[in-house]
Structures are given as structure tokens and as C-alpha cells.
Design an enzyme around this catalytic site. Structure first.
Site, PDB file in Angstrom:
ATOM      1  CG  ASP A  96      -5.271  -2.043  13.277  1.00  0.00           C
ATOM      2  OD1 ASP A  96      -5.055  -1.962  12.056  1.00  0.00           O
ATOM      3  OD2 ASP A  96      -5.856  -1.160  13.924  1.00  0.00           O
ATOM      4  CD  GLU A 118      -1.023   2.912  14.956  1.00  0.00           C
ATOM      5  OE1 GLU A 118      -0.657   3.879  14.241  1.00  0.00           O
ATOM      6  OE2 GLU A 118      -2.014   2.209  14.677  1.00  0.00           O
ATOM      7  CD  GLU A 132      -9.650  -3.482  11.038  1.00  0.00           C
ATOM      8  OE1 GLU A 132     -10.690  -3.836  11.644  1.00  0.00           O
ATOM      9  OE2 GLU A 132      -9.633  -3.230   9.812  1.00  0.00           O
ATOM     10  CG  HIS A 205     -11.621   2.275   4.872  1.00  0.00           C
ATOM     11  ND1 HIS A 205     -11.221   1.125   5.493  1.00  0.00           N
ATOM     12  CD2 HIS A 205     -10.976   3.276   5.505  1.00  0.00           C
ATOM     13  CE1 HIS A 205     -10.369   1.419   6.456  1.00  0.00           C
ATOM     14  NE2 HIS A 205     -10.209   2.715   6.491  1.00  0.00           N
ATOM     15  NE  ARG A 207     -12.392  -6.706   6.166  1.00  0.00           N
ATOM     16  CZ  ARG A 207     -12.150  -7.415   5.071  1.00  0.00           C
ATOM     17  NH1 ARG A 207     -12.948  -8.407   4.740  1.00  0.00           N
ATOM     18  NH2 ARG A 207     -11.115  -7.155   4.304  1.00  0.00           N
ATOM     19  CG  HIS A 238     -10.800   1.913   0.479  1.00  0.00           C
ATOM     20  ND1 HIS A 238     -10.698   0.728  -0.196  1.00  0.00           N
ATOM     21  CD2 HIS A 238      -9.983   1.795   1.554  1.00  0.00           C
ATOM     22  CE1 HIS A 238      -9.860  -0.084   0.447  1.00  0.00           C
ATOM     23  NE2 HIS A 238      -9.412   0.554   1.517  1.00  0.00           N
TER      24      HIS A 238
HETATM   25  C1  UD1 Z   1      -7.534  -2.889   5.110  1.00  0.00           C
HETATM   26  C2  UD1 Z   1      -7.349  -3.221   6.595  1.00  0.00           C
HETATM   27  C3  UD1 Z   1      -7.902  -2.099   7.454  1.00  0.00           C
HETATM   28  C4  UD1 Z   1      -7.361  -0.753   7.048  1.00  0.00           C
HETATM   29  C5  UD1 Z   1      -7.535  -0.548   5.555  1.00  0.00           C
HETATM   30  C6  UD1 Z   1      -6.855   0.737   5.156  1.00  0.00           C
HETATM   31  C7  UD1 Z   1      -7.557  -5.593   7.211  1.00  0.00           C
HETATM   32  C8  UD1 Z   1      -8.462  -6.666   7.647  1.00  0.00           C
HETATM   33  N1  UD1 Z   1      -8.124  -4.419   6.920  1.00  0.00           N
HETATM   34  O1  UD1 Z   1      -8.939  -2.868   4.868  1.00  0.00           O
HETATM   35  O2  UD1 Z   1      -7.555  -2.361   8.815  1.00  0.00           O
HETATM   36  O3  UD1 Z   1      -8.070   0.223   7.745  1.00  0.00           O
HETATM   37  O4  UD1 Z   1      -6.942  -1.634   4.837  1.00  0.00           O
HETATM   38  O5  UD1 Z   1      -7.325   1.241   3.958  1.00  0.00           O
HETATM   39  O6  UD1 Z   1      -6.372  -5.787   7.112  1.00  0.00           O
HETATM   40  N2  UD1 Z   1      -8.320  -2.453  -3.290  1.00  0.00           N
HETATM   41  C9  UD1 Z   1      -7.804  -2.159  -4.532  1.00  0.00           C
HETATM   42  N3  UD1 Z   1      -6.613  -1.468  -4.602  1.00  0.00           N
HETATM   43  C10 UD1 Z   1      -5.952  -1.053  -3.495  1.00  0.00           C
HETATM   44  C11 UD1 Z   1      -6.483  -1.355  -2.236  1.00  0.00           C
HETATM   45  C12 UD1 Z   1      -7.675  -2.064  -2.146  1.00  0.00           C
HETATM   46  O7  UD1 Z   1      -8.369  -2.510  -5.558  1.00  0.00           O
HETATM   47  O8  UD1 Z   1      -4.893  -0.412  -3.625  1.00  0.00           O
HETATM   48  C13 UD1 Z   1      -9.612  -3.172  -3.213  1.00  0.00           C
HETATM   49  C14 UD1 Z   1      -9.520  -4.662  -3.561  1.00  0.00           C
HETATM   50  O9  UD1 Z   1     -10.648  -5.012  -4.298  1.00  0.00           O
HETATM   51  C15 UD1 Z   1      -9.581  -5.323  -2.187  1.00  0.00           C
HETATM   52  C16 UD1 Z   1     -10.497  -4.374  -1.416  1.00  0.00           C
HETATM   53  O10 UD1 Z   1     -10.127  -3.087  -1.872  1.00  0.00           O
HETATM   54  O11 UD1 Z   1     -10.105  -6.638  -2.276  1.00  0.00           O
HETATM   55  C17 UD1 Z   1     -10.414  -4.442   0.078  1.00  0.00           C
HETATM   56  O12 UD1 Z   1      -9.057  -4.379   0.531  1.00  0.00           O
HETATM   57  P1  UD1 Z   1      -8.656  -5.069   1.949  1.00  0.00           P
HETATM   58  O13 UD1 Z   1      -7.225  -4.835   2.217  1.00  0.00           O
HETATM   59  O14 UD1 Z   1      -9.139  -6.463   1.989  1.00  0.00           O
HETATM   60  O15 UD1 Z   1      -9.562  -4.316   3.002  1.00  0.00           O
HETATM   61  P2  UD1 Z   1      -9.579  -2.792   3.437  1.00  0.00           P
HETATM   62  O16 UD1 Z   1     -11.002  -2.438   3.685  1.00  0.00           O
HETATM   63  O17 UD1 Z   1      -8.771  -1.984   2.517  1.00  0.00           O
HETATM   64  N1  UDP Z   2      -4.971   8.974   3.126  1.00  0.00           N
HETATM   65  C1  UDP Z   2      -4.353   9.276   1.913  1.00  0.00           C
HETATM   66  N2  UDP Z   2      -5.118   9.497   0.801  1.00  0.00           N
HETATM   67  C2  UDP Z   2      -6.469   9.413   0.828  1.00  0.00           C
HETATM   68  C3  UDP Z   2      -7.098   9.086   2.057  1.00  0.00           C
HETATM   69  C4  UDP Z   2      -6.316   8.853   3.185  1.00  0.00           C
HETATM   70  O1  UDP Z   2      -3.131   9.377   1.847  1.00  0.00           O
HETATM   71  O2  UDP Z   2      -7.094   9.626  -0.210  1.00  0.00           O
HETATM   72  C5  UDP Z   2      -4.133   8.703   4.333  1.00  0.00           C
HETATM   73  C6  UDP Z   2      -4.493   9.436   5.603  1.00  0.00           C
HETATM   74  O3  UDP Z   2      -3.834  10.681   5.706  1.00  0.00           O
HETATM   75  C7  UDP Z   2      -4.019   8.465   6.682  1.00  0.00           C
HETATM   76  C8  UDP Z   2      -4.203   7.111   6.037  1.00  0.00           C
HETATM   77  O4  UDP Z   2      -4.307   7.340   4.644  1.00  0.00           O
HETATM   78  O5  UDP Z   2      -2.631   8.627   6.925  1.00  0.00           O
HETATM   79  C9  UDP Z   2      -5.442   6.449   6.561  1.00  0.00           C
HETATM   80  O6  UDP Z   2      -5.673   5.296   5.820  1.00  0.00           O
HETATM   81  P1  UDP Z   2      -7.057   4.537   5.822  1.00  0.00           P
HETATM   82  O7  UDP Z   2      -8.154   5.454   6.215  1.00  0.00           O
HETATM   83  O8  UDP Z   2      -7.144   3.819   4.522  1.00  0.00           O
HETATM   84  O9  UDP Z   2      -6.833   3.402   6.927  1.00  0.00           O
HETATM   85  P2  UDP Z   2      -6.986   3.353   8.517  1.00  0.00           P
HETATM   86  O10 UDP Z   2      -6.154   4.429   9.090  1.00  0.00           O
HETATM   87  O11 UDP Z   2      -8.447   3.465   8.806  1.00  0.00           O
HETATM   88  O12 UDP Z   2      -6.482   1.995   8.875  1.00  0.00           O
END
Ligand code: UD1
Ligand code: UDP
Length: 365
Positions: A96, A118, A132, A205, A207, A238
Site C-alpha cells: 500500500d 498482500e 495507504e 513512524h 504519516r 525511523h
Molecule cells: C513509507 C510508506 C508507509 C510505510 C513506511 C515504512 C508511503 C506514503 N508511505 O512511509 O506506508 O509504512 O514507508 O517505513 O508510501 N528516510 C531516510 N532514509 C530511509 C528512509 C526514509 O532518510 O532509508 C527519510 C527521508 O527523509 C524521507 C522520510 O524518511 O523523506 C520519509 O520517507 P517516506 O517514504 O516518504 O515515508 P515513510 O513515513 O517512510
Molecule cells: N523492521 C526492521 N528494523 C527495524 C524496525 C522494523 O527490520 O528497526 C521491520 C519489521 O520487522 C517489519 C517491517 O520492518 O517487517 C515494518 O516496517 P515499517 O514499520 O517501517 O512499515 P509498515 O509495516 O508500517 O508499513
């Protein structure tokens, strides 16, 4: 030979798609291509390394302050020439995220078949989780193969009028991943710091929780920590700078709470296994915890994963400070309540979802 392209971009998608990549690669009837969007950078790379998956394409789109607009438009623009060049027989997306939605939209525009891994999770509230719930519903409208993790997910799709022949219940590939990571022999330097304390694993984490809801969560946790000396919290945080700012403002220099960098998935799963309970707003963790028999307080107002609530392992506690404080305290002090929630159960299949998906596409593509 059929050409399959798996596209993903964030940590949770990678954890649940890498086992599928590796299952396709073992099958000689498929040419397997991997395209990562790079919606996440470091958190994606950690997973690719663990599963030894090397992408064929990397759109490398992440920006420090990315928005839903920038993610969507960068993916649409960058994936178009790759899809036009490779002409895969099917594109597989997961779950999602914005990567999932934008990739599906691009495939739809180009007339390429879509397989949704999924599929069928629903809250039926497009504001929660945002965006999502919209993403997953939108993908269902255009996907040709829906791999539902549970019967309940299948029922959602049927009730929405999707054709039964397009829906396959396979279990969740999260369980495939979990089967490869947990080890009785696992140890970590941080275990010494934990000592005999009750370990609480925290992640947050979402949004829609950035701002006051997240402040409420953290304040509640701080109060419980102050009142319970036998508790230690580990928070692999995160990478989002907005999350980091709220955490550092509220947790400051708490001695019994360690904020650490995101853990590699093998470490994280084994920390879950060692924990007393889990506090989270994550989706994927709600799938993993029931099979580990760990109580989870889900700090959200809705969940698309009711199976774990029905199994008794998950409890939705919202984002109100008082309620989180009350429910967290209850699980530390009321043994009966704790035992009720810590029974292991696994509503998400037997860890063969990836193999089943490969087999289904072998038969039907
Ligand atoms: C995204 C997904 C969310 C998922 C989450 C998993 C969307 C809209 N959201 O949200 O569904 O639950 O990923 O974690 O697709 N960043 C880094 N390095 C990384 C990853 C993220 O620096 O490796 C920082 C960046 O500044 C980025 C911010 O995190 O701009 C947010 O990342 P983003 O993918 O936009 O949103 P998530 O909250 O991670
Ligand atoms: N996870 C990980 N390292 C961490 C935190 C989470 O590997 O420090 C794994 C966790 O086991 C799960 C996935 O990341 O499989 C969940 O990701 P996240 O919470 O970022 O996203 P969501 O599932 O909410 O989309």
C-alpha cells in the site's frame, strides 16, 4: 519463458518481496527482474543486503523532505522508460505504499498486467492509514492477480465485486521472511544492557501520527518508564527527520530508553522475540508479533490487520496519552491480562506464500 518484474521501494515492501524474488529466481520458467524505486534509501539497502538481492534497476528517487507528490511523479516519470524497454509480462507490487500505487498506475497506463501481493487489506477509512488505504484500494481496481494473505482479505475483494478467479489466498510472505530470521542462538551486545529488565520494543513512524498523536504516544511511554524501574525500552528509530525531532524533544536523555538506528531485519526480529511486549504504529509488525506470541499495543485508531486482534495478540489503543498509559501499565502489572495476549498464533499462513505465488503465476500467466 515469462518475464516478471518485481517493483518495491520501502523497507516493509522489501522484507516481504525479497523472499518472492528469490523464489522466482529459483524457477527456470521465469526471467526475474527487480526494480527498486529507492523511496527509502538506507532502510531499503539494509534489507537487500540481508536477502542478497541485487536490483536490475534503481530509480533512486528519495529526497530528504519528499512529499507524496514528489514520490508519485518521480516514480511515474522514471519507471516509464524501463517498463517500455523491458515489456514484462507482469509487474508485481506489494501492499500500500506510494511506490505500490505509482508503479501500478504506470503499468496500467502501459497495458502491463499487475499482480498485487498482500491484496485485500482494508480499514475502509481513506484517512487512516493515510494515504495507504487509498493506495491499496486503488491498486485493487486495476490488478489482474490479487494475492490475499487471508480469507478475510479475500472476502473484502469479493464484496467489492472483484472477480473470484483473480483472487488467490496464499498467506503473507512476511511469514516466509520470519522463518529465515529467528534463531535460538541469536545474541547481541545490547542484551547486556537489557539485563533482567522487561524489554519493550517501540517503533513509530506513521504519516498521520506525525505531530500531536506521536507526542502523546511518547509522553505516555515516558510516564510508564518513570513509574516502572524494571522496564527498558529500545526504539530503533525511523530515518524520517520529523520522527527524530519529536523523539528527541520528548525522550531527551532517558536512561532506560535507547533510541538506536534502524535494526537490520534479522536483528529486529530477534529483538521482538526477546521482548516482553511491543508498542507500535507499524503495519508489518502486527503480522509478525502474533506468531511470536508477543502482545502488541497498536498506537493507531484503525487497523487493516484485524486477524491479530481476533487472535488476541493485538490491541488497538489509539493515540490518546491517557489510554496508552493505562493499557501499557495494565500489561506490566496484570499478569492475567498479559498471559491472555501472549498466546502464539499465526493467522498469516505457513511460510510458503512466495512458492504459492510463483506456482499460481506459472499456471495462469
Ligand atoms: C513509507 C510508506 C508507509 C510505510 C513506511 C515504512 C508511503 C506514503 N508511505 O512511509 O506506508 O509504512 O514507508 O517505513 O508510501 N528516510 C531516510 N532514509 C530511509 C528512509 C526514509 O532518510 O532509508 C527519510 C527521508 O527523509 C524521507 C522520510 O524518511 O523523506 C520519509 O520517507 P517516506 O517514504 O516518504 O515515508 P515513510 O513515513 O517512510
Ligand atoms: N523492521 C526492521 N528494523 C527495524 C524496525 C522494523 O527490520 O528497526 C521491520 C519489521 O520487522 C517489519 C517491517 O520492518 O517487517 C515494518 O516496517 P515499517 O514499520 O517501517 O512499515 P509498515 O509495516 O508500517 O508499513
Amino acid at each position: 519463458m515469462k518475464k516478471v518484474m518485481l517493483v518495491f521501494g520501502t523497507r516493509p515492501e522489501a522484507i516481504k518481496m525479497c523472499p518472492l524474488v528469490n523464489a522466482f529466481k529459483e524457477n527456470e520458467n521465469f526471467q526475474t527482474l527487480v526494480c527498486v524505486t529507492g523511496q527509502h534509501r538506507e532502510m531499503l539497502q539494509q534489507v537487500l543486503d540481508v536477502f542478497k538481492v541485487v536490483p536490475d534497476y534503481d530509480l533512486d528517487i528519495m529526497k530528504k523532505e519528499q512529499t507524496l507528490f514528489s514520490i508519485t511523479t518521480s516514480i511515474l516519470d522514471n519507471i516509464k522508460p524501463i517498463l517500455e524497454h523491458e515489456k514484462p509480462d507482469i509487474v508485481l507490487v506489494h501492499g500500500d505504499t506510494t511506490t505500490t500505487f505509482a508503479t501500478s498506475l504506470a503499468s496500467f497506463y502501459l497495458g502491463i498486467k499487475i499482480g498485487h501481493v498482500e491484496a485485500g487489506l482494508r480499514t475502509y477509512n481513506v484517512q487512516s492509514p493515510f494515504p495507504e488505504e487509498f493506495n491499496r484500494q486503488a491498486v485493487s481496481i486495476i490488478s489482474d492477480f490479487n494475492f490475499a494473505p487471508t480469507e478475510q482479505a479475500r472476502r473484502h475483494l469479493l464484496n467489492e465485486g472483484h472477480h473470484p478467479e483473480k483472487i488467490f489466498v496464499t498467506g503473507n510472505t512476511a511469514i516466509d521472511a520470519l522463518k529465515t530470521t529467528i534463531s535460538k542462538q541469536y545474541s547481541n551486545d545490547l542484551f547486556e544492557w537489557i539485563g533482567n529488565s522487561k524489554l519493550i520494543m517501540l517503533t513509530a513512524h506513521r504519516r498521520e501520527n506525525l505531530g500531536i498523536p506521536m507526542e502523546n504516544m511518547f509522553k505516555a511511554i515516558k510516564r510508564v518508564l518513570d513509574e516502572n524501574q524494571d522496564v527498558k525500552v529500545i526504539y530503533p528509530i525511523h530515518k524520517n527527520p520529523m520522527v527524530r525531532k519529536i523523539a528527541s524533544d520528548i525522550f531527551g536523555t532517558e536512561e532506560r530508553l535507547k533510541v538506536i538506528e534502524p535494526l537490520e531485519v534479522i536483528d529486529f526480529h530477534n529483538f521482538l522475540k526477546k521482548s516482553y511486549l511491543i508498542l507500535t504504529d507499524s503495519g508489518g509488525i502486527q503480522e509478525e508479533a502474533p506468531s511470536l506470541g508477543k502482545p502488541v499495543l497498536v498506537m493507531r485508531d484503525t487497523t487493516e490487520r484485524p486477524e491479530g486482534v481476533e487472535a488476541g495478540t493485538l490491541k488497538l489503543v489509539g493515540t490518546d496519552e491517557e489510554n496508552i498509559y493505562k493499557e501499557f501499565t495494565k500489561l506490566l502489572t496484570n499478569q492475567e491480562e498479559y498471559s491472555k495476549m501472549s498466546l502464539a498464533s499465526n493467522p498469516y499462513g505457513n511460510g510458503t506464500a512466495s512458492q504459492q505465488i510463483v506456482y499460481i503465476l506459472e499456471q495462469h500467466l
